[in-house]
Structure formats: C-alpha cells, structure tokens
Design an enzyme around this catalytic site. Sequence first.
Site, PDB file in Angstrom:
ATOM      1  N   TYR A 271      -5.520   2.034   0.407  1.00  0.00           N
ATOM      2  CA  TYR A 271      -6.966   1.191  -0.179  1.00  0.00           C
ATOM      3  C   TYR A 271      -8.137   1.265   1.177  1.00  0.00           C
ATOM      4  CZ  TYR A 271      -3.536  -0.551  -3.297  1.00  0.00           C
ATOM      5  OH  TYR A 271      -2.745  -0.649  -4.161  1.00  0.00           O
TER       6      TYR A 271
ATOM      7  N   TYR B  55      -0.990  -7.232 -11.738  1.00  0.00           N
ATOM      8  CA  TYR B  55      -1.148  -5.610 -11.124  1.00  0.00           C
ATOM      9  C   TYR B  55       0.010  -5.416 -11.330  1.00  0.00           C
ATOM     10  CZ  TYR B  55      -0.873  -2.487  -8.050  1.00  0.00           C
ATOM     11  OH  TYR B  55      -0.499  -1.528  -6.770  1.00  0.00           O
TER      12      TYR B  55
ATOM     13  N   ASP C 180       7.329  -7.650 -15.529  1.00  0.00           N
ATOM     14  CA  ASP C 180       7.664  -6.896 -14.259  1.00  0.00           C
ATOM     15  C   ASP C 180       8.030  -7.618 -13.297  1.00  0.00           C
ATOM     16  OD1 ASP C 180       6.566  -5.713 -11.985  1.00  0.00           O
ATOM     17  OD2 ASP C 180       4.875  -5.167 -12.765  1.00  0.00           O
TER      18      ASP C 180
ATOM     19  N   LYS D 172      10.847  -2.837  -5.303  1.00  0.00           N
ATOM     20  CA  LYS D 172      10.643  -3.335  -4.341  1.00  0.00           C
ATOM     21  C   LYS D 172      11.811  -3.687  -3.031  1.00  0.00           C
ATOM     22  CE  LYS D 172       5.868  -4.053  -4.191  1.00  0.00           C
ATOM     23  NZ  LYS D 172       4.484  -4.709  -5.202  1.00  0.00           N
TER      24      LYS D 172
HETATM   25  C1  LIG Z   1       3.847  -3.191  -6.008  1.00  0.00           C
HETATM   26  C2  LIG Z   1       4.133  -3.652  -7.437  1.00  0.00           C
HETATM   27  C3  LIG Z   1       4.083  -2.697  -8.302  1.00  0.00           C
HETATM   28  C4  LIG Z   1       3.964  -1.054  -8.231  1.00  0.00           C
HETATM   29  O1  LIG Z   1       4.592  -0.641  -7.281  1.00  0.00           O
HETATM   30  P1  LIG Z   1       4.741   0.722  -6.547  1.00  0.00           P
HETATM   31  O2  LIG Z   1       6.357   1.137  -5.708  1.00  0.00           O
HETATM   32  O3  LIG Z   1       3.853   0.177  -5.566  1.00  0.00           O
HETATM   33  O4  LIG Z   1       4.622   1.611  -7.314  1.00  0.00           O
HETATM   34  C5  LIG Z   1       4.798  -3.394  -9.998  1.00  0.00           C
HETATM   35  N1  LIG Z   1       4.298  -4.185 -10.617  1.00  0.00           N
HETATM   36  C6  LIG Z   1       4.222  -5.322  -9.680  1.00  0.00           C
HETATM   37  C7  LIG Z   1       4.150  -6.161  -9.945  1.00  0.00           C
HETATM   38  C8  LIG Z   1       4.187  -5.170  -7.975  1.00  0.00           C
HETATM   39  O5  LIG Z   1       3.896  -6.475  -7.342  1.00  0.00           O
END
Ligand SMILES: *Cc1c(COP(=O)(O)O)cnc(C)c1O
Length: 451
Positions: free
Chosen positions: A30, A157, A258, A287
């Site tokens: 970014y 996101y 997610d 993560k």
């Molecule tokens: C960080 C994140 C992603 C993307 O994960 P990356 O490992 O960075 O590709 C997708 N969804 C959520 C809710 C996130 O916080």
Amino acid sequence: MNNIDKVNDKKTENDSELSEFDEKHVWHPYTSLSSPIPTYHVVSADKCLLRLDDGRELIDGMSSWWACCHGYSHPHLIEAVQKQLHTLSHVMFAGIRHDPATVLCKRLKGMLPKGLNNIFLADSGSVAVEVALKMAIQYQSARNPGRTRFLTVKGGYHGDTMAAMSVTDPGSGFSSEYQCYIPRQYFIERPSIPFHGEWKDSAMLPLENFLKEHHHEIAAFILEPVMQGAGGMYFYHPQYLVRAREICSRYDVVMICDEIATGFGRTGRMFACEHAGITPDIMTLGKGLTGGMMTLSAVAVTDRISEGISLSPSRVLMHGPTFMANPLACAAANGSLDLLLYEDVCSQTSHIEKVLYDGLRDLVSCTETVKEVRALGACGVVELRKNVDTVSMQRFFVDKGIWLRPFGNIIYIYPPFIITDEQLRACISAVRELVFLLNDGVQTSQSCFSV
Ligand SMILES: *Cc1c(COP(=O)(O)O)cnc(C)c1O
C-alpha cells in the site's frame, strides 16, 4: 570455506547499501515505489518485542497484521517447525497425504462450529476467500443454476485478489483503482447495531428485503462475523448472524463467514461465530492459523456444500495451489493449536479487552477529536473524527517504543495474546498521549498529524 560460503561472502553488503536498494526496488504494501513510506529495519523479534537494527526495541501492538497471536520466537512453534523441517519440508498434495495436514484438519474439525467437517488448505487468506467463492458458485450451479453473484455488507474487507476485492467495500480504497476489471457484486448496509447495543429485529430489514427480491441471483452472502477488520474495526451485534443464518437457509443462499482475522480467540471466543452459536456453510481461516509463523489458510465447509459440489457438472473443485498444505506450515499450525488449547486463550483475550477498554474509554471526552472508543477481545479501537497521516503517526509511536499502525481514522491496538499488562499499558499511554496532542491541535486548529 566451502563454495556456498564463498558466494555468500561476496554478497555481504553494508546496511546502508541494502537499505538504499530496498527503498528503490522493493515493494512494500500500500505504498508507492517512487515515493515509498519510510521503513524500519527489524533484525529480530522475541515474545512481544521487535528489535531494530539500532538496538531499539518496540512493543508490538499489531501482532504483525493480526497473525502473530502467541508473540515471536515461541519455543514450542520453533520446535514444531524444526522437527518437520528435518522430516519433510514440502511435497505436492495431489495424490499424496502427510500427517501434518491430516492431523491439522482433524483437529480443526474438532474445534470449529459443529458441521464444518471438510477442509481445504490454501496458502493465504485472499486465496481462501477465492476458494470459498468458487465453492459457492459450484454448489449453486447444480442446486440453483443462474446464481452467480455475491451479496455482502458495506465496511467489509476480504483480501486483495480480484474476487476477494469484489466483495470488499468499494469505498474503502482497496479496490477503487480496479473497478473496471472486478465483477460487480451487491452491497447492503453494514449490520447497524453495535456489539453491546440493544438488539432490534428491524436491523435485518436490509438483508430480508434484498434477498426477498434478488435471491435467485445470489450464490452466497459473505461477511466477517462480529468484527469487521480492515474496513474500520467495527463490532456488531451477534444476533445479526443468528438471523442472517435463518434468512440464508430460507433462500438456499450459501453463508460464508470470513474468520481470517477473527478466528483463534481474537474476539474472546475461539471463533467469532460462537458469539452467535451459528455454523456458516463455509468458513475461511488464515492469519493466526499458524500463530503468525508462516502463511497458510483454510476453508472449512459443511457436508451439504461438499456434496453439492460433487453434483456440479465438473464434480470436482478445480483449485490446487502449488504449496497447498505445505507440511512446515501445517506443523506450525498444529503447534499453534497446542498453545491455543493449553493457554486458555479466551480468558487471555477477555483480560486484554478489559485492560484496553479501561485504559482507553475516557478518551471519548476529547469530543472534538474522538468519535468512539470500543474494545472486543484483544482489540481496542479509538475512532477519530478525521483521517490521520499514517507516516507521522508511526514515527510518533516508534519514538515512544511502540509499534502501531493506524489507518484512516482508526487508531487501534491488536496485540499478541501473551502481551504483559505493563506492555499493554505502555501501548495505551502512547495512544492516549497522541489523542491528547491531536485534541490540543484541534483546539488551536493546527494539528501536525492531520492530512
Ligand atoms: C487479512 C484478511 C484477508 C486476506 O488475507 P491475506 O492473507 O492477507 O491474503 C481476508 N479476509 C479478512 C477478514 C482479513 O482480515
């Protein structure tokens, strides 16, 4: 000296050369390559501390973008990876199985909300989201042909790849540059009742009304459960998920939660869906899955979804990343699960929530600067009235010995679960000092931090 050492010896360069090279040729996230934001040179990390090349130590209040939940250099995780490194560091996953992956999936199935029985291992969060969306399309192609679009809520996101961007809030800046290419999806209002607010069923009207009219177009409804992350660190009422679960089932719309940011204890429950007691049809994880040791993600689905995909025209899910189920990453994840279960992570994160909220909440009295203060699990947020400049903020915090990275109008603390109370209070007092400075700036109408 063997030949490899000779090659390395020749390559040895001094630090200023490397730093110059990095600034000119290495992309950081970014930021522009021609005028990049400044970087700090981290040489090592231990527990909750990042060590810089000049010897300074910074308390990490970011968990390395929310992944490093057990802190750095955890001996148990190092041992888990080292053991695996000597046995099998990688092997293709097509036609081959290995215990690190099988054991991980078996353990995840045992921990996840009941019914998420089948697991696909991918290599990053965004890819997990892509896989989840592909699964939903394929499930619907047999069940309800013609359902090819996605519904989501504003403020979300889901990652930086094309399809993940298409369900990320278009106003958030992550995707505005690429709108000409990414598919158009549907966005409804974000869940309007905050986590601790008083529930009103009218909060479901946007979803109810939309699906009543458009369900025949919609393959899946995707959202972050309870905590919206990069879209603004907003926490909403879990009852929204209870009702959304009912409404999605009624219309046979696949519900994708997610949990890439929220999974593994961050919100005070092992998974954020547990606040609502629901099982989504598909859940994405990432993560914290490996405790921040390396990259790995997972997509967990119910039998209904996996059976549905088997009925689709091609019958198989066409996705197979090269490093799918990498044994080292799976070993790290197994080590991280040991720690999560052993360390009673939910009482750790509830304690962090209390310290964060107690330390930050009276900042709302800076009414001209602060819009809201909130905390949930190991995440404390000060939402400001105006956007701030990330670079000068970061410099301010580094000078205080703290690593925080505010974005937009959000200053937040998202620490590793092992942070000590003393370290947490140091993060809190740095944030307080900054907010007071900003507030004085507003009052004298010349803030050095605003953009
Ligand atoms: C960080 C994140 C992603 C993307 O994960 P990356 O490992 O960075 O590709 C997708 N969804 C959520 C809710 C996130 O916080």
